[in-house]
Enzyme design. Structure first.
Site, mmCIF file in Angstrom:
data_model
loop_
_atom_site.group_PDB
_atom_site.id
_atom_site.type_symbol
_atom_site.label_atom_id
_atom_site.label_comp_id
_atom_site.label_asym_id
_atom_site.label_seq_id
_atom_site.Cartn_x
_atom_site.Cartn_y
_atom_site.Cartn_z
ATOM 1 C CE LYS A 52 -70.264 -11.798 52.306
ATOM 2 N NZ LYS A 52 -71.681 -11.452 52.405
ATOM 3 C CG ASP B 221 -66.701 -18.925 55.028
ATOM 4 O OD1 ASP B 221 -66.650 -18.287 53.960
ATOM 5 O OD2 ASP B 221 -67.640 -18.812 55.837
ATOM 6 C CG PHE C 214 -70.288 -13.848 60.124
ATOM 7 C CD1 PHE C 214 -71.357 -13.630 60.975
ATOM 8 C CD2 PHE C 214 -70.486 -13.718 58.754
ATOM 9 C CE1 PHE C 214 -72.615 -13.273 60.468
ATOM 10 C CE2 PHE C 214 -71.725 -13.363 58.244
ATOM 11 C CZ PHE C 214 -72.793 -13.139 59.104
#
Length: 406
Positions: A257, A228, A143
């Site tokens: 984030k 990631d 993801f």
């Protein structure tokens, strides 16, 4: 459904299916809804709120910058852009291969897209891959965002199906299988892109020898390792980067984030200067990327992490949480727990009498008890408390979890 939620239903696109709660304020590990009821937040906005809601140092940095300058675009420099890049490079640079360079963006998906573009350009300009033939190896269960390019290599039908035609140039192999990944590398491969821990998949942790083997395969084949760390990075796993846990130094790392402190979207790619250096004026950009407000908050986040205290807190609280969660597995009240640092994926025990049948059911039971969590992939929920949560609040949340699992 609250009256506020119902009033918005007719105009708000329904690309989310939220739990039936409408929040109006938050502080630390607590949030409050429209009825004045308080909840402990165990989701932390998928790690965007690693430092909790309205952390005083981060709010102060944002307030101060709001009174000075919020946006210039990259048509002009501003006084925080280079300090932000320097401090982020100082924090993360020793954990990546080569001399570090920073390219600031806004969202996690933008950071991943930036890394993809940089890897392809490096492949053509430096490695000598023929134009249009660059390949990137990705893994099942990934993801990385929801842009059309990223969903092109997703195996999740909800994210993938119905959005074609799909971007070519990606090869997907099983996650955790280093031999399959190595076999997929060829002369046109420019990068391997993966999450060291798969958050959206339910905090899936690879075998201990996986990431080191991937690093070795990439080095041998002159292929970039792009990691990631948008969910796993910046303290969540008890280290600044999750890849540290396996002693692996990626060529590029994507961050997001938590870098925005839960206040503004901030992301960045950090990695080798000879790779990011292939992106020159006009080849890539962002109006808001590296804006003054983002840099002010990002700098404050980096200063918190530079002390090492959030990482240590994640290890301390994670060990405490792990003991409680493991006991629930031993008692048969949970089927499985996967955890690293202050992060866990919990699988509901199927068919347990009186127990929740799905992750969504369990989240509903927790909501009734004043705890917020999020389900994923049917039987799983994710727990990612703020790294600043008190021991007493964590114990309270875990007490409610145990109560929700008869």
């Amino acid at each position: 459904m609250t009256a506020l939620q119902d009033a918005r239903t007719s105009t708000l696109a329904r690309n989310y299916d939220p739990l039936p709660v409408t929040l109006v304020s938050g502080e630390g590990s607590w949030v409050t809804d429209t009825d004045g009821r308080r909840y402990l937040d165990l989701l932390s906005a998928y790690s965007a709120l690693n430092f909790g809601h309205r952390h005083p140092a981060l709010v102060a940095a944002a307030h101060a910058q709001l009174d000075r300058l919020t946006l210039t675009s990259r048509a002009f420099d501003h006084d925080l852009l280079h300090p932000f890049a320097d401090r982020l490079a100082s924090l993360v640079g020793p954990l990546v291969a080569g001399t570090p360079m920073v390219l600031p963006m806004n969202t996690g998906a933008e950071a991943v897209e930036t890394a993809i573009k940089a890897a392809r350009k490096w492949g053509y300009d430096v490695k000598g891959v023929p134009d249009g033939r660059a390949r990137i190896v990705v893994v099942d269960g990934n993801f990385h965002g929801r842009t059309t390019t990223i969903v092109s290599f997703s195996a999740d039908p909800d994210a993938h199906d119905g959005f074609g035609p799909y971007t070519p140039g990606f090869v997907r192999v099983p996650y955790g299988d280093a031999a399959a990944l190595q076999a997929a590398l060829d002369e046109d491969t420019v990068a391997v892109l993966l999450e060291p821990v798969q958050g959206e998949q339910g905090v899936v942790i690879p075998p201990a020898d996986y990431l080191p083997a991937v690093r070795a395969a990439c080095t041998a084949a002159d292929v970039l390792l792009v990691v990631d760390e948008i969910q796993s990075g910046l303290g969540r796993t008890g280290s600044t980067l999750a890849s540290e846990l396996w002693g692996v130094r990626p060529d590029l790392v994507t961050l997001g984030k938590a870098l925005g402190g839960g206040i503004v979207p901030v992301s960045a790619v950090v990695g080798r200067d000879d790779v990011l250096g292939v992106l020159t004026a006009g080849t890539h950009g962002s109006t808001f990327g590296g804006n003054p407000l983002a840099c002010a908050v990002g700098l404050a986040v980096v200063e918190l992490l530079a002390t090492g205290e959030p990482q240590a807190r994640a290890r301390e609280l994670g060990a405490r949480m792990g003991e409680r969660l493991d006991a629930l597995v031993d008692e048969g009240r949970l089927a499985e727990v996967r955890r690293v640092g202050l992060w866990a994926g919990l699988d509901v025990a199927p068919g347990r009498p009186g127990g929740p049948g799905t992750g969504r059911d369990l989240c509903g039971r927790l909501l009734e008890r004043g705890v917020l969590a999020k389900d994923t992939h049917g039987r799983t929920i994710r727990i990612a408390p703020p790294l600043t949560m008190s021991t007493a609040d964590l114990d309270t949340a875990l007490d409610h979890l145990a109560d929700a699992l008869p």
